[in-house]
Enzyme design. Sequence first.
Site, short mmCIF file in Angstrom:
data_model
loop_
_atom_site.label_atom_id
_atom_site.label_comp_id
_atom_site.label_asym_id
_atom_site.label_seq_id
_atom_site.Cartn_x
_atom_site.Cartn_y
_atom_site.Cartn_z
N SER A 36 0.83 -1.20 -0.09
CA SER A 36 0.05 0.00 -0.10
C SER A 36 0.86 1.26 0.05
CB SER A 36 -0.80 -0.11 1.36
OG SER A 36 -0.22 0.52 2.43
N ASP A 37 0.37 2.35 -0.26
CA ASP A 37 0.92 3.49 -0.15
C ASP A 37 0.66 3.71 1.44
OD1 ASP A 37 2.17 6.01 -0.33
OD2 ASP A 37 1.16 6.83 -1.91
N TRP A 38 1.44 4.91 1.85
CA TRP A 38 1.62 4.98 3.38
C TRP A 38 0.23 5.66 3.64
CZ3 TRP A 38 5.16 2.57 1.19
CH2 TRP A 38 6.44 1.96 2.08
#
Length: 736
Positions: A280-282
């Site tokens: 995932s992105d953060w």
Amino acid sequence: MSMNRALKPVLAVGLCAGSLLCYAVTAQAAEGWRNPSLSPDERARLLVQELTLDERIGLLHGPMALSFPGGPPLPAGSVGGAGFIPGVPRLGIPALTETDASLGITNPGNVRPGDTATALPASIALAASFNAPLAYQGGVMIGREAAARGFNVLLAGGANLARDPRNGRNFEYLGEDPLLAGVLAGESIRGIQDQNIISTVKHFSLNGQETGRFHANSVIDEAAHRESDLLAFQIAIERGQPGSVMCAYNLVNGAYSCGNDHLLNKVLKGDWGYKGWVMSDWGAVHATDYALKGLDQQSGEQLDEQVWFGEPLKQAVAAGTIPETRLSDMAQRILRSMFAAGLFDGKPVKPEIDAAAHAAIAKQVADEGIVLLANAKGLLPLSPAVRTIAVIGGHADSGVLSGAGSSQVTATGGNARVVPVGGEGPQAMWGRQVFHPSSPLKALRAVLPDASITFNDGRYPAAAAAAAAQADIAIIFANQWMAEALDAYDLSLPQGQDALIDAVTAANPNSIVVLQTGGPVLMPWLDKVGGVIAAWYSGQKGGEAIADVLTGRVNPSGRLPQTFPASLDQFPRADLPGWGLPAKQQFDVVYDEGADVGYRLFAARDMKPLFPFGHGLSYTSFAYDKLRVRGGDTLTVSFEVSNTGAVAGKDAPQVYLADAAGTPLRRLIGFDKVELAPGEHRTVTVKADPRLLGHFDEAANKWQIKGGSYTVVVGPSAGVDSLSAKARVRAQRLKP
Ligand code: BGC
């Protein structure tokens, strides 16, 4: 993959070639998943079976590796940086140590005190080089710098298409064309991974603007998506084989991209057969069931509401809502990419860094990425007879501007100047204009020791004009600072710089503008100035590169990877969707231009840009000749490029499709970068990726290439056709 790790098993077997006994001994020495002669997939399949449920879950989530005042220390075994996933020491599974990004190794919040790294120019400058081998070299360089610090994952490979010129992160991407972006991202990723570092490609997909990035719903027709942004990712993945794909913050057609079954399960893992893992992105995970939608790992977990892929995932498995087999698949995908990158075989090597060689790569990207946009008065290259120059504005006395956000590198030598921007929200977080220590003013003085070169900071147009009036030439540095999480409001140069340019040119028409921007800007003063160069964010050798281009030590060879419009309303969305909406309110960004991004739309609507995609001048001239186009299953195009001018230079000839079996269109189907001495000729041959000839048939879930006559044009930009020829292409269907 480095020689030692990649070839060890092969050599071990090779040395006892012919002896079965010898092979058996070699294989026996490393049983099961430890056997390096098995494929990464097979090893991962065997290893995952040895992991307990908790160990598998442990691989599926992790924190940022940052320490905050008063907060917990860095996780044990991490390297301070963007992220960390603990390993399994019992089985020798290394931790994943993750750093940003495509432009160099970052040091967020100075988490590794005093650590600096080679700062490449922004990716948009790399795209402007139109130079695929250079993208590979840049990847090798940042891969080595990651390894030297103990990282094994680089969060690189930004491949989103520049659909909106106001997008604050366009500088981290590779322009508006799927072939150019896909090839260069793929080559950069390949360079990184050849250093035993896993690279991502990101942000999957349609992360087309920063305004409301957590709530923007990108709406697009499936076929158009496949032919544009997804094609860029597909090409990058095929070329670079990134170990991981990072999904994006935004929604795509109604589902968050990190929980988007269609994007992740159907397209990426299904149609494309992607074997690596999706991280995932953060702060982009909102539920545990994203595991069912194709997400394999939750990154930067402190930023999410919950560690969804920790205890809640375990409970979901216990309750049977998420099958344990899926959990194993998630862990296996991660392990497989770790095996493929050679993270298991031998101790990680921390290479010695040759700082000068790395800086030379940054310099070459800057040299080849700077675009000479206009030179109407022939002021460039500066004549050696120029005696007095007034350099104005842009903090050119200190260094060159860089883009902000998670990709911000602290360059070798430290920041030359930091100008706080202030503000609230995301602006408060990323709001610092960082200048890399490569002053264009100093570089100009070094290459023109006999000229008198003054500096005026440009705050007062009248004072700058007075300085310009006393000089032979005025060089104005005009800056557009761009940042992650912030879009530009419009395409004007901010803070009164247009007025500054007007005042300076009125005082001295021999004025040159050096643009340091993250993308296109409007140039209401264009007819008045003598010349314009687009230097983008030019990295830690940018000042030298700018001085070399201005003086002709480097012959400019950059070409625009993005159309520069004549006005903002040439783009499909005059207002930035979501601008000014209350926080957390979802809204649609309707990409109804479909696959006609940038120059394709300009062609379809017959609009005249300020400067077309692919445009860039040189101090020599090139001619194209002897076009031959062969048809069949695809188009193979060859032609001759000649340097018809007086100095050596590099050209980036471009091949476009202009008509596909009766349908007029404009698509880049090939490009090259060639260096030619005066009078020299070179034959360039490109073979088109057949997907660029066709269109995506959603119902059939296949690429459809129509049979018929295809028109190909060759030229120096999307706006100029130098040669044209036709060939017949066979009808065919290709896998998605
Ligand atoms: C960015 C990513 C980056 C991550 C880790 C996010 O804000 O969107 O590109 O890799 O942070 O720093």
